[in-house]
Design a protein around this motif. Sequence first.
Motif, PDB file in Angstrom:
ATOM      1  N   ARG A 293      16.127  -2.686 -18.407  1.00 32.16           N
ATOM      2  CA  ARG A 293      15.121  -3.330 -17.563  1.00 32.16           C
ATOM      3  C   ARG A 293      15.383  -3.025 -16.089  1.00 32.16           C
ATOM      4  O   ARG A 293      14.461  -2.731 -15.329  1.00 32.16           O
TER       5      ARG A 293
ATOM      6  N   GLU B 113      14.358   0.486 -15.395  1.00 35.59           N
ATOM      7  CA  GLU B 113      12.900   0.607 -15.323  1.00 35.59           C
ATOM      8  C   GLU B 113      12.380   0.046 -13.999  1.00 35.59           C
ATOM      9  O   GLU B 113      11.490   0.645 -13.372  1.00 35.59           O
ATOM     10  N   GLN B 114      12.944  -1.076 -13.563  1.00 34.00           N
ATOM     11  CA  GLN B 114      12.534  -1.647 -12.281  1.00 34.00           C
ATOM     12  C   GLN B 114      12.881  -0.707 -11.136  1.00 34.00           C
ATOM     13  O   GLN B 114      12.091  -0.518 -10.210  1.00 34.00           O
TER      14      GLN B 114
ATOM     15  N   GLN C 234      13.223   2.534 -11.312  1.00 30.38           N
ATOM     16  CA  GLN C 234      12.314   3.679 -11.371  1.00 30.38           C
ATOM     17  C   GLN C 234      10.938   3.302 -10.825  1.00 30.38           C
ATOM     18  O   GLN C 234      10.318   4.083 -10.096  1.00 30.38           O
ATOM     19  N   SER C 235      10.474   2.114 -11.163  1.00 34.32           N
ATOM     20  CA  SER C 235       9.188   1.646 -10.654  1.00 34.32           C
ATOM     21  C   SER C 235       9.228   1.531  -9.133  1.00 34.32           C
ATOM     22  O   SER C 235       8.288   1.925  -8.443  1.00 34.32           O
ATOM     23  N   CYS C 236      10.342   0.975  -8.637  1.00 34.43           N
ATOM     24  CA  CYS C 236      10.524   0.838  -7.183  1.00 34.43           C
ATOM     25  C   CYS C 236      10.527   2.213  -6.521  1.00 34.43           C
ATOM     26  O   CYS C 236       9.886   2.412  -5.468  1.00 34.43           O
TER      27      CYS C 236
ATOM     28  N   GLU D  41       9.137   4.953  -7.631  1.00 35.24           N
ATOM     29  CA  GLU D  41       7.776   5.491  -7.677  1.00 35.24           C
ATOM     30  C   GLU D  41       6.903   4.850  -6.597  1.00 35.24           C
ATOM     31  O   GLU D  41       6.124   5.535  -5.925  1.00 35.24           O
ATOM     32  N   ALA D  42       7.047   3.525  -6.433  1.00 39.25           N
ATOM     33  CA  ALA D  42       6.268   2.837  -5.395  1.00 39.25           C
ATOM     34  C   ALA D  42       6.647   3.364  -4.015  1.00 39.25           C
ATOM     35  O   ALA D  42       5.767   3.597  -3.163  1.00 39.25           O
TER      36      ALA D  42
ATOM     37  N   ASP E 274       5.103   6.685  -3.541  1.00 38.10           N
ATOM     38  CA  ASP E 274       3.676   6.544  -3.234  1.00 38.10           C
ATOM     39  C   ASP E 274       3.477   6.134  -1.779  1.00 38.10           C
ATOM     40  O   ASP E 274       2.589   6.669  -1.082  1.00 38.10           O
TER      41      ASP E 274
END
Length: 160
Positions: free
Chosen positions: A97, A100-101, A103-105, A107-108, A111
């Motif tokens: 988890r 994944e967080q 990786q999400s961070c 990616e954000a 962006d």
Amino acid sequence: MVQRNSRASVGGDDSVLSFPPPPAPDRGATALDLVYQAADVFRGMEKHARETEARAQSLCTNALERLRLAEMRAEAAERAQRELIVSAERKLQDACRALEQAQSCIEAQKDKLTAVELRAEVAEAEARQAKEALALVEEAIRKRLLRANPDADGRLTAVA
């Protein structure tokens, strides 16, 4: 009867006990003595059998107790192993988890960086256009003002 006993001892068979013929008057006492001896032998055999049985029971009891303890240790080890596996799975899920967080961070942030880069490019383009427009305005002012007023040329050069 005496002849039968003497024949058995003379036969040479090792499995047959030969008793010396007792004197005639003591036959009753001898028989009684043999009965006592046989009873002593049987008592000794019974005592030995009881002792052997007691040792066997003690060994069985000890073996059962050791077996119970070994089973308890094995069960405890299995419980500990299951708990360790559950704990490791829980930690692995937490780590997944968190990954994944992260990786999400990331990616954000990528962006956001892309958006900032685009805004910077747009701002640079606007700045270039503004410079070009300013240069055009400046040139237009020079051409129009300088043609209309030749003295202003010296002032504009001094200001610039």
